[in-house]
Write a protein that holds these residues in place. Sequence first.
Motif, short mmCIF file in Angstrom:
data_model
loop_
_atom_site.label_atom_id
_atom_site.label_comp_id
_atom_site.label_asym_id
_atom_site.label_seq_id
_atom_site.Cartn_x
_atom_site.Cartn_y
_atom_site.Cartn_z
N SER A 7 0.81 -1.23 0.00
CA SER A 7 0.00 0.00 0.00
C SER A 7 0.84 1.27 0.00
O SER A 7 0.33 2.35 -0.30
N GLU A 8 2.14 1.17 0.33
CA GLU A 8 2.96 2.38 0.46
C GLU A 8 4.00 2.54 -0.64
O GLU A 8 4.72 3.54 -0.66
N ILE A 9 4.10 1.60 -1.58
CA ILE A 9 5.20 1.65 -2.54
C ILE A 9 4.82 2.20 -3.90
O ILE A 9 5.69 2.47 -4.74
N PHE A 10 3.52 2.43 -4.16
CA PHE A 10 3.09 2.85 -5.49
C PHE A 10 3.00 4.37 -5.60
O PHE A 10 2.42 5.01 -4.73
N PRO A 11 3.53 4.96 -6.70
CA PRO A 11 3.26 6.37 -6.98
C PRO A 11 1.77 6.58 -7.23
O PRO A 11 1.05 5.63 -7.60
N LEU A 12 1.30 7.80 -7.05
CA LEU A 12 -0.13 8.09 -7.14
C LEU A 12 -0.72 7.66 -8.47
O LEU A 12 -1.85 7.18 -8.54
N GLU A 13 0.05 7.82 -9.56
CA GLU A 13 -0.49 7.56 -10.90
C GLU A 13 -0.84 6.09 -11.12
O GLU A 13 -1.65 5.77 -12.00
N ILE A 14 -0.26 5.19 -10.35
CA ILE A 14 -0.57 3.77 -10.51
C ILE A 14 -1.04 3.15 -9.19
O ILE A 14 -1.15 1.94 -9.09
N ARG A 15 -1.34 3.98 -8.21
CA ARG A 15 -1.61 3.46 -6.87
C ARG A 15 -2.86 2.60 -6.82
O ARG A 15 -2.86 1.51 -6.24
N SER A 16 -3.94 3.06 -7.42
CA SER A 16 -5.17 2.28 -7.38
C SER A 16 -5.01 0.98 -8.15
O SER A 16 -5.47 -0.09 -7.71
N ALA A 17 -4.35 1.05 -9.31
CA ALA A 17 -4.11 -0.17 -10.09
C ALA A 17 -3.20 -1.13 -9.34
O ALA A 17 -3.44 -2.35 -9.33
N GLY A 18 -2.17 -0.59 -8.71
CA GLY A 18 -1.25 -1.44 -7.96
C GLY A 18 -1.92 -2.14 -6.80
O GLY A 18 -1.71 -3.33 -6.55
N GLN A 19 -2.76 -1.39 -6.07
CA GLN A 19 -3.47 -2.00 -4.94
C GLN A 19 -4.44 -3.06 -5.44
O GLN A 19 -4.64 -4.09 -4.80
N SER A 20 -5.05 -2.80 -6.61
CA SER A 20 -5.98 -3.78 -7.17
C SER A 20 -5.26 -5.08 -7.51
O SER A 20 -5.77 -6.17 -7.26
N ILE A 21 -4.06 -4.97 -8.07
CA ILE A 21 -3.27 -6.17 -8.38
C ILE A 21 -2.90 -6.91 -7.10
O ILE A 21 -2.96 -8.13 -7.02
N THR A 22 -2.52 -6.14 -6.07
CA THR A 22 -2.19 -6.75 -4.78
C THR A 22 -3.37 -7.53 -4.21
O THR A 22 -3.24 -8.69 -3.79
N VAL A 23 -4.53 -6.88 -4.18
CA VAL A 23 -5.73 -7.52 -3.63
C VAL A 23 -6.13 -8.73 -4.47
O VAL A 23 -6.47 -9.79 -3.94
N ALA A 24 -6.07 -8.57 -5.81
CA ALA A 24 -6.45 -9.67 -6.70
C ALA A 24 -5.53 -10.86 -6.51
O ALA A 24 -5.98 -12.02 -6.45
N THR A 25 -4.22 -10.61 -6.42
CA THR A 25 -3.27 -11.70 -6.20
C THR A 25 -3.55 -12.39 -4.87
O THR A 25 -3.52 -13.63 -4.77
N ASN A 26 -3.84 -11.58 -3.85
CA ASN A 26 -4.15 -12.14 -2.54
C ASN A 26 -5.37 -13.05 -2.63
O ASN A 26 -5.37 -14.17 -2.10
#
Length: 513
Positions: free
Chosen positions: A411-430
């Motif tokens: 949740s803390e490593i993504f720049p704002l421009e990809i933050r929502s997409a990055g969190q979505s990938i994290t949650v989906a992988t989980n």
Amino acid sequence: MAVGIGIESEGGQYNGKMTSFVVFSCMMAAMGGVLFGYDIGISGGVTSMESFLKKFFPEVDRKMKEDKDISNYCKFDSQLLTSFTSSLYLAGLIASFFASSMTKSLGRKPSILFSGVVFIAGAALGGAAMNVYMLILGRVLLGVGVGFANQAVPLYLSEMAPSNYRGAINNGFQFSVGIGALTANLINFGTQKIKSGNGWRISLAMAAFPASILTLGAFFLPETPNSLIQRGSSHQLVDEMLQRIRGTPNVQSELADLIKASEIAKSIDSPFKNIMRRKYRPQLVMAIAIPFFQQVTGINVIAFYAPVLFRTIGLGESAALFSAIMTGAVGLVTTFLSMLVVDKLGRRVLFIAGGLQMFVSQVIVGVLLAALLGDQGTVSKGYSYLLLVLICVYVAGFGWSWGPLGWLVPSEIFPLEIRSAGQSITVATNFVFTFIIAQTFLAMLCHLKAGIFFFFGGWVVVMTVFVYYFLPETKNLPIEKVERVWREHWFWRRVVGEDDNEERKVGDFQSSL
């Protein structure tokens, strides 16, 4: 007036305080973790209740009572039973992609509100279930709620928190998961004693209580400054919100970074396509690797099926449920300890130490079960207690390392421009690997027997080595400046450095035209 602990602007940190406004907002948002934890804990408990099994899974109930030849490890092996548990995570996986769009375009607050409403509907349907189809449909609705909550809540906590306390506040999500799981275990222990046999209905329906708190509280949550500026709010409004949550008028530095991040984000048409670029390769790898490793620790052996596992080694129904309470309490306490030390010791130390602790305890449990239980044997009361202690040691290792940090770091490593997409990938992988583990664990237990603990222990070794070599430390860095750690890392700088050089060359060429 905001009160809190002062934070000096040094080492790249912003001015501000840990204000009461932030604390109460984050406490309310973290109720999303309670939903997740309650559901994890409740499913394992009700699937060990005889009345629940008799009504919905009579074949499992028959094997438990009548089949004397079946292996101890295979009594609960039922694909329909595992579908009850795993259907939630398949629904959460699908919902997480829709949640990404809502979280980005409408904000973190609406996603949190929606998660609570859907969760209430799922809890009501599960509690009123008359057949297995109603039961699973209720689980699907719960999965949609969890999918939205897991997408929005960790982002909300990381964006609201001051950098010095981001680890502690974000770990509050896993702490809330622990509260939910422990509460579920306590309720299961109580409802199992109801003579009518309908205690499982109360267990399932009670999920609506934390969901109602989250839903009502979401109406009063402020939106994060990061989300406000991403969705085009005026700089004055964002400045006022920053002053309110930081407890100081001196927020110009943080506002400037938010504006810069927002301008970069607006230039990105497709965050999911953009995250595939070489410059974001480290974040993408972590978005997949960390939730994957979190699931193959084997924690779901305990989280989903603790009562089932304890019944496998010979404990009675009540004793198995009480043992699950003990493991839940251990997880809750150690997660709280993690909140206290994560911003002092850092992420890497906890990851590595927790991995070692989990590995040792898993190996010993596997050895003892292989030596003592067998296919039709039993474990003496003394060894049962020893196994319970070792499992608690394992849960403690997870509780202050991979449990909370598995949500914090992505949740803390993504720049704002990809933050929502990055969190979505994290949650989906989980959710993908949670679903796989939930759907296959009982079959794996049947086939691997005690070897299941060696299987997960091997993965713990792999993930600990991975963290040691490839995960840089991110403690105390402002969330909009975390990307610098990749350019300084011995391995990742070779990846992102090349991309940075290419962008500079393109920029220089365009300037010369």
